[in-house]
Design an enzyme around this catalytic site. Structure first.
Site, PDB file in Angstrom:
ATOM      1  N   TYR A 127       1.737 -10.219  -4.691  1.00 50.93           N
ATOM      2  CA  TYR A 127       1.162  -8.554  -4.192  1.00 50.93           C
ATOM      3  C   TYR A 127       2.276  -8.228  -5.013  1.00 50.93           C
ATOM      4  O   TYR A 127       3.333  -6.923  -4.957  1.00 50.93           O
ATOM      5  CB  TYR A 127       0.973  -8.614  -2.844  1.00 50.93           C
ATOM      6  CG  TYR A 127      -0.469  -8.622  -2.340  1.00 50.93           C
ATOM      7  CD1 TYR A 127      -0.951  -7.103  -2.590  1.00 50.93           C
ATOM      8  CD2 TYR A 127      -0.835  -9.190  -2.335  1.00 50.93           C
ATOM      9  CE1 TYR A 127      -2.218  -7.006  -2.642  1.00 50.93           C
ATOM     10  CE2 TYR A 127      -2.579  -9.539  -2.219  1.00 50.93           C
ATOM     11  CZ  TYR A 127      -2.996  -7.983  -2.112  1.00 50.93           C
ATOM     12  OH  TYR A 127      -4.036  -8.614  -2.206  1.00 50.93           O
ATOM     13  N   ARG A 129       3.905  -8.833  -7.923  1.00 49.92           N
ATOM     14  CA  ARG A 129       3.589  -7.962  -8.969  1.00 49.92           C
ATOM     15  C   ARG A 129       2.970  -6.745  -9.088  1.00 49.92           C
ATOM     16  O   ARG A 129       2.896  -6.451  -9.725  1.00 49.92           O
ATOM     17  CB  ARG A 129       2.273  -9.741  -9.187  1.00 49.92           C
ATOM     18  CG  ARG A 129       1.811  -9.266 -11.397  1.00 49.92           C
ATOM     19  CD  ARG A 129       0.429  -9.174 -10.553  1.00 49.92           C
ATOM     20  NE  ARG A 129      -0.274  -9.078 -10.342  1.00 49.92           N
ATOM     21  CZ  ARG A 129      -1.029  -8.493  -8.845  1.00 49.92           C
ATOM     22  NH1 ARG A 129      -2.025  -7.304 -10.134  1.00 49.92           N
ATOM     23  NH2 ARG A 129      -2.031  -8.953  -8.395  1.00 49.92           N
ATOM     24  N   HIS A 172       0.905  -1.121   0.288  1.00 52.76           N
ATOM     25  CA  HIS A 172      -0.054  -0.174  -0.492  1.00 52.76           C
ATOM     26  C   HIS A 172       0.822   1.030   0.262  1.00 52.76           C
ATOM     27  O   HIS A 172       0.745   1.847  -0.613  1.00 52.76           O
ATOM     28  CB  HIS A 172      -0.867   0.558   1.286  1.00 52.76           C
ATOM     29  CG  HIS A 172      -2.187  -0.590   1.069  1.00 52.76           C
ATOM     30  ND1 HIS A 172      -3.215  -0.972   1.525  1.00 52.76           N
ATOM     31  CD2 HIS A 172      -2.299  -1.900   0.124  1.00 52.76           C
ATOM     32  CE1 HIS A 172      -3.401  -1.979   1.929  1.00 52.76           C
ATOM     33  NE2 HIS A 172      -3.388  -2.200   0.953  1.00 52.76           N
ATOM     34  N   HIS A 208       0.191  -9.781   4.722  1.00 51.46           N
ATOM     35  CA  HIS A 208      -0.636 -11.629   3.569  1.00 51.46           C
ATOM     36  C   HIS A 208       0.053 -12.534   3.730  1.00 51.46           C
ATOM     37  O   HIS A 208      -0.375 -13.603   3.031  1.00 51.46           O
ATOM     38  CB  HIS A 208      -0.388 -10.233   1.948  1.00 51.46           C
ATOM     39  CG  HIS A 208      -1.090  -9.338   1.721  1.00 51.46           C
ATOM     40  ND1 HIS A 208      -2.514  -9.302   1.677  1.00 51.46           N
ATOM     41  CD2 HIS A 208      -0.804  -7.920   1.374  1.00 51.46           C
ATOM     42  CE1 HIS A 208      -3.154  -7.829   1.278  1.00 51.46           C
ATOM     43  NE2 HIS A 208      -2.121  -7.171   1.582  1.00 51.46           N
TER      44      HIS A 208
END
Length: 737
Positions: free
Chosen positions: A262, A264, A188, A417
């Site tokens: 993630y 990617r 993020h 994650h």
């Protein structure tokens, strides 16, 4: 902190474009139009998309939807089309594209300052145009590129209006206005840092650029605050900003701790901001940071995909995401042009069928046209995890020219994650899942399923240990399913060997998942002349301080064909447990205590046969399970599994072989080699020093594998008497008869 590279004024006026496209790049592209089919086709495809949008007219609706809803998707399409239109303006010199971008930007300028935060309250950091600041940052990353391409088309007064009323307020909102989003180590924040940094480069704003690179000095975030996914926003002593996000999540070999799905997603902002810095501020050396870790990260992504090019589902990952994704077009083009012009990358680009409309895409198109492409051969790899590569890792074993691919995960937690699945694995043949990892519980951008966001079952099932092919103790997930605890620990590599023609081995230990219990898992892909294909030997040795219940599941795809054990189906389905993921497993069949030394299970999937052969304690039970219990909204796939349950055990060893064999043709209705080549699998010995396993084939041959449990040195000499025979060898393991 003011950095010296911001102090010296530029000796020449800043030119535009200078982020991804450059002035010289545009000249070279124009000079080659009509000469390179791959590039020309990419231009035509983009032109058709943008022309269709121009014909429809610009719509900037008041935001109201989650992912997948109209306003979300409309604003998302807007920023993508604006970036493409700006690129077309530079390449084709047609002012209609510049006007389209200008008109869109001024529509956003007219509404932005008066926009409240997004009405959907789910995110820990709500955006204004989108429901989360993450998507607002997506917008600014693309719009910064669009602005760069039409910068000189606008008047000075127009630029000032856009910068004062749109771009600077936008950059402030996602940074100082949302420090809990901007000032952390996470994909993020990478998007947020890149967004602020890219618009800073276009506007030549050193203050914003410093903010992007190094984060906020005083963010006011309380340690221990969590985000929507249960991850911490900040931990003690952690730095922030783009460079910190390059340092911490990436290992020196390019592995990204959140996993390939993630990685990617994050590679696009990582690369485009790094390229913007390379083209505008090469003195900072962002693209070369951490010994070219971004270029290494591109290769890591390629190698963390299966034979079909789909990424392995490590941690939160949607299955089906592949090398065809737009982010990988950016990654491959960038790695080729700014790296060593590796001709094997060109074969990936050729498969993708398109290139970037910039100087890197032009270089790739030229090289393909010149016939320079060579096949990209994915090797066996062992990637360390963590900033220094010493926090566990992920190994991928590929055996020669066979289609078998083993993915063994012994990594760190993987930030928010991450899943609680130490020493888990998945297995593929020809890109088809043989032993699967569930992946995430989310229907990305499908609004009807939880607004396209993570579903509750992601936490209650997908992250839990029982959802993976690894050991669960006493129906409790690793680290108690606690993120803070899991983030403190990682598994450790015991040894890895991939240079033996007969076998490739990876072995790792885990001592923190369950206090008082040591897990040691060794996986060997073995090629033997008596077998049609290489097979996988899996040894899990458990050293416990007390008696426990151990469950070892195996999630398979396909149709059950045969078992060598009897089992009973319940008259009424019931869940296996009530928490830690067990509440989501239906029990479809249960064996009686096996009372045998080994057992087999054969199934067929994608017209190929497989047999699981496993050693057994006489009190073991085998269960057939299916995902989907306590799931009234059908958020989970109804996947099947088979599970070994070993109860009241202290020190114990599971040994299994997964054997691919034969094939079936639905056209000719011919079945070939449908039977296993294995007659029995026995654990001859397992203690602190050695684990010895013997495979007995149907033609009465023996294959013996012995692991030295306490010394993995390649020079250490060993001698062991097991099963009535004495074995001598040097190194961590023995393989022979």
């Amino acid at each position: 902190m003011i950095c010296s590279f911001f102090i010296a004024p530029s000796l020449q006026a800043k030119e535009h474009p200078s982020l991804i496209l450059t002035k010289q790049g545009v000249k070279d592209i124009r000079a080659n139009l009509g000469k390179l089919p791959v590039f020309d086709n990419a231009v035509k495809q983009v032109q058709a998309q943008v022309d269709a949008e121009i014909a429809l007219g610009i719509d900037t609706p008041i935001p109201k939807d989650y992912s997948g809803g109209y306003t979300h998707e409309r604003h998302k399409l807007n920023f993508v089309m604006a970036q493409k239109a700006g690129t077309l303006y530079q390449i084709l010199q047609d002012e209609k594209y510049a006007k389209y971008v200008k008109d869109m930007l001024f529509q956003y300028e007219a509404m932005y300052l008066d926009l409240p935060v997004h009405p959907k309250p789910r995110s820990y950091a709500r955006g204004k145009i989108f429901w989360q600041c993450l998507n607002d940052s997506n917008w600014l990353v693309y719009m910064a590129q669009a602005y760069d391409t039409i910068y000189d088309y606008l008047t000075a007064a127009e630029r000032k209006t856009l910068e004062d009323n749109l771009f600077r307020p936008f950059a402030d909102f996602i940074s100082t206005g949302n420090p809990q989003f901007f000032n952390r180590i996470h994909n993020h924040s990478t998007w947020g840092n890149a967004a602020v940094g890219m618009i800073a480069l276009v506007m030549d704003d050193d203050e914003l650029l410093e903010r992007a690179l190094y984060g906020l000095d005083d963010d006011g975030i309380e340690f221990g605050t969590k985000d929507d996914d249960g991850g911490f926003l900040k931990v003690e002593g952690q730095k922030a900003g783009f460079l910190a996000n390059l340092e911490d999540p990436f290992s020196p070999s390019g592995y990204f701790t959140e996993g390939p799905y993630y990685q990617r997603y994050a590679m696009y902002p990582f690369l485009v901001f790094a390229l913007g810095m390379e083209n505008s501020r090469p003195d900072v050396g962002v693209l070369q940071h951490k010994d070219d870790v971004l270029i290494k990260g591109v290769y890591a992504l390629l190698n963390l995909s299966d034979k079909k090019g789909e990424f392995f589902a490590l941690n939160d990952g949607q299955k089906g995401m592949s090398l065809m994704a737009k982010e990988l077009v950016t990654a491959v083009n960038t790695a080729y042009y700014y790296g060593d012009q590796d001709p094997t990358l060109l074969s990936i680009a050729a498969d993708q069928g398109t290139v970037l409309l910039d100087q890197s895409g032009l270089a790739v198109a030229k090289a393909i046209e010149a016939g320079k492409a060579k096949p990209y051969v994915k090797p066996s790899v062992n990637y360390g995890d963590g900033p220094n590569g010493d926090q566990g890792g992920v190994a991928v074993v590929r055996y020669g020219d066979s289609d078998l691919e083993l993915v063994f995960k012994y990594s760190a937690q993987g930030l928010s994650h991450g899943h609680y699945d130490k020493l888990s694995y998945s297995l593929f043949e020809g890109g088809d899942e043989v032993a699967q990892d569930y992946g995430l519980s989310r229907f990305v951008n499908i609004e009807k399923k939880g607004g396209g966001n993570y579903l509750p079952e992601n936490a209650s099932w997908a992250k839990q240990t029982i959802a993976h092919n690894t050991v669960t103790q006493n129906e409790t997930s690793h680290f108690g399913g606690d993120y803070a605890t899991g983030s403190q620990h990682h598994s450790d590599l015991y040894f890895y060997e991939s240079n033996n023609d007969a076998v490739q081995v990876v072995s790792a230990t885990e001592v923190n998942a369950y206090p008082g219990t040591k897990l040691h898992r060794t996986m060997a892909v073995i090629k033997d002349e008596g077998f049609e294909k290489p097979f996988l030997l899996d040894i899990v040795r458990i050293d416990g301080s007390k008696r426990n219940q151990y469950d070892l599941p195996f999630y398979f795809n396909g149709q059950v064909l045969e078992t060598t054990f009897d089992y009973e189906q319940p008259e009424k389905l019931a869940a296996l447990g009530d928490k830690n993921g067990y509440q989501h497993l239906w029990v479809e069949g249960v064996s009686k205590p096996l009372k045998s030394d080994s057992w087999q299970f054969t199934w067929i999937n994608e017209a190929k046969y497989y047999t699981l052969t496993s050693s057994a304690d006489k009190a073991d039970q085998v269960m057939f399970t299916r995902i989907g219990a306590n799931d009234p909204l059908f958020n989970l796939r109804r996947d099947a599994g088979i599970m070994i349950r070993r109860d009241k055990s202290k020190d114990t060893t599971f040994a299994s072989v997964i054997e691919p064999h034969g094939a079936y043709s639905p056209v000719t209705e011919l079945s070939l080699n449908a039977n296993s080549s294995i007659n029995a699998l026995d654990v001859l010995q397992s203690d602190d020093d050695y684990t010895a396993v013997k495979i007995t084939t149907v033609d009465d041959r023996s294959i013996v594998f012995i692991l030295a449990n306490s010394d993995a040195s390649t020079s250490k000499k060993h001698k062991l008497k097991a099963g009535g025979k004495t074995y001598k060898w040097k190194g961590a393991y023995y393989l022979g008869s």
